[in-house]
Design an enzyme around this catalytic site. Sequence first.
Site, short mmCIF file in Angstrom:
data_model
loop_
_atom_site.label_atom_id
_atom_site.label_comp_id
_atom_site.label_asym_id
_atom_site.label_seq_id
_atom_site.Cartn_x
_atom_site.Cartn_y
_atom_site.Cartn_z
N CYS A 3 -123.24 60.87 -54.37
CA CYS A 3 -123.86 60.92 -55.69
C CYS A 3 -123.65 59.31 -56.05
O CYS A 3 -123.15 58.61 -55.41
CB CYS A 3 -123.29 61.69 -56.81
SG CYS A 3 -121.50 61.48 -56.89
N CYS A 6 -120.00 58.71 -55.99
CA CYS A 6 -119.59 58.29 -54.43
C CYS A 6 -119.99 57.00 -54.16
O CYS A 6 -119.46 56.13 -53.37
CB CYS A 6 -120.34 59.21 -53.49
SG CYS A 6 -119.88 61.02 -53.47
N ASN A 84 -115.50 67.11 -68.74
CA ASN A 84 -116.75 67.69 -68.87
C ASN A 84 -116.86 68.65 -67.65
O ASN A 84 -117.16 68.22 -66.69
CB ASN A 84 -118.09 67.14 -69.62
CG ASN A 84 -117.48 66.29 -70.82
OD1 ASN A 84 -116.85 66.86 -71.59
ND2 ASN A 84 -118.12 65.11 -70.74
N HIS A 95 -119.80 64.82 -60.23
CA HIS A 95 -118.57 64.16 -59.32
C HIS A 95 -117.47 64.30 -60.28
O HIS A 95 -117.50 63.38 -61.31
CB HIS A 95 -118.88 62.80 -58.79
CG HIS A 95 -117.88 62.18 -57.83
ND1 HIS A 95 -118.23 61.62 -56.48
CD2 HIS A 95 -116.69 62.00 -58.05
CE1 HIS A 95 -116.99 61.15 -56.06
NE2 HIS A 95 -116.00 61.35 -56.92
N HIS A 97 -114.65 63.70 -62.79
CA HIS A 97 -114.21 62.38 -63.37
C HIS A 97 -113.48 62.81 -64.77
O HIS A 97 -113.73 63.81 -65.33
CB HIS A 97 -115.34 61.51 -63.67
CG HIS A 97 -116.37 61.96 -64.45
ND1 HIS A 97 -117.37 62.85 -63.92
CD2 HIS A 97 -116.70 62.03 -65.79
CE1 HIS A 97 -118.36 63.18 -64.84
NE2 HIS A 97 -117.71 62.71 -65.90
N HIS A 99 -112.38 60.94 -68.04
CA HIS A 99 -112.55 59.91 -69.02
C HIS A 99 -111.30 59.44 -69.87
O HIS A 99 -110.47 60.72 -70.02
CB HIS A 99 -113.58 60.48 -70.33
CG HIS A 99 -114.92 60.81 -70.21
ND1 HIS A 99 -116.21 60.05 -70.09
CD2 HIS A 99 -115.42 61.98 -69.59
CE1 HIS A 99 -117.18 60.64 -69.72
NE2 HIS A 99 -116.76 61.70 -69.18
P1 5GP Z 1 -120.03 62.95 -67.82
O1 5GP Z 1 -121.18 63.04 -69.13
O2 5GP Z 1 -120.64 63.78 -66.88
O3 5GP Z 1 -118.88 63.78 -68.55
O4 5GP Z 1 -119.71 61.23 -67.79
C1 5GP Z 1 -120.49 60.50 -66.96
C2 5GP Z 1 -120.05 59.06 -67.43
O5 5GP Z 1 -120.50 58.25 -66.51
C3 5GP Z 1 -120.90 58.75 -68.71
O6 5GP Z 1 -120.01 58.30 -69.74
C4 5GP Z 1 -121.76 57.69 -68.37
O7 5GP Z 1 -121.89 56.64 -69.22
C5 5GP Z 1 -121.06 57.27 -66.98
N1 5GP Z 1 -122.00 56.57 -65.92
C6 5GP Z 1 -123.12 57.13 -65.48
N2 5GP Z 1 -123.63 56.45 -64.58
C7 5GP Z 1 -122.81 55.42 -64.59
C8 5GP Z 1 -122.79 54.22 -63.73
O8 5GP Z 1 -123.61 54.14 -62.83
N3 5GP Z 1 -121.55 53.23 -63.62
C9 5GP Z 1 -120.65 53.42 -64.68
N4 5GP Z 1 -119.58 52.52 -64.65
N5 5GP Z 1 -120.67 54.75 -65.26
C10 5GP Z 1 -121.68 55.48 -65.37
ZN ZN Z 2 -119.95 62.10 -55.52
#
Ligand code: 5GP
Ligand code: ZN
Length: 111
Positions: A3, A6, A84, A95, A97, A99
């Site tokens: 992804c 990754c 989340n 993937h 993560h 925050h």
């Molecule tokens: P989620 O919405 O899954 O909790 O958080 C995903 C986070 O990844 C979002 O806050 C989004 O701004 C961040 N994000 C998505 N794609 C990228 C990327 O290509 N580079 C970086 N640095 N952050 C990303």
């Molecule tokens: Zn991944």
Amino acid sequence: MECIFCKIFKKEINTKIIFEDDLTISFEDLNPVAPFHILIIPKKHIDSVNEINENNSIYIKQIFENIPKIVLKFNLKDYRIVSNIGPSAGQSVMHMHFHILGNRKMNWPPG
Ligand code: 5GP
Ligand code: ZN
């Protein structure tokens, strides 16, 4: 499974890396929602917290050992950790993560 995160930990995408070790990497969020907004991820594709088990929990150990080091480096006293899990909880990248959000007042309950 490969992804976007990754690709980030494999350095196939140029990203501002904040902290890195053998198992984890931390980098600035592309669309920050707080003045301080970074992500910390395992260097292994794990979909979400829901997939943690006794075979991969070393990544969680490492992530949570690193968080205090990272926030100390940036002098963050108060901050929030968010993960989340699943689309309706706001997960957009499948993937795992965490925050790390800071440098603004946080509301409770979250939205
Ligand atoms: P989620 O919405 O899954 O909790 O958080 C995903 C986070 O990844 C979002 O806050 C989004 O701004 C961040 N994000 C998505 N794609 C990228 C990327 O290509 N580079 C970086 N640095 N952050 C990303
Ligand atoms: Zn991944």
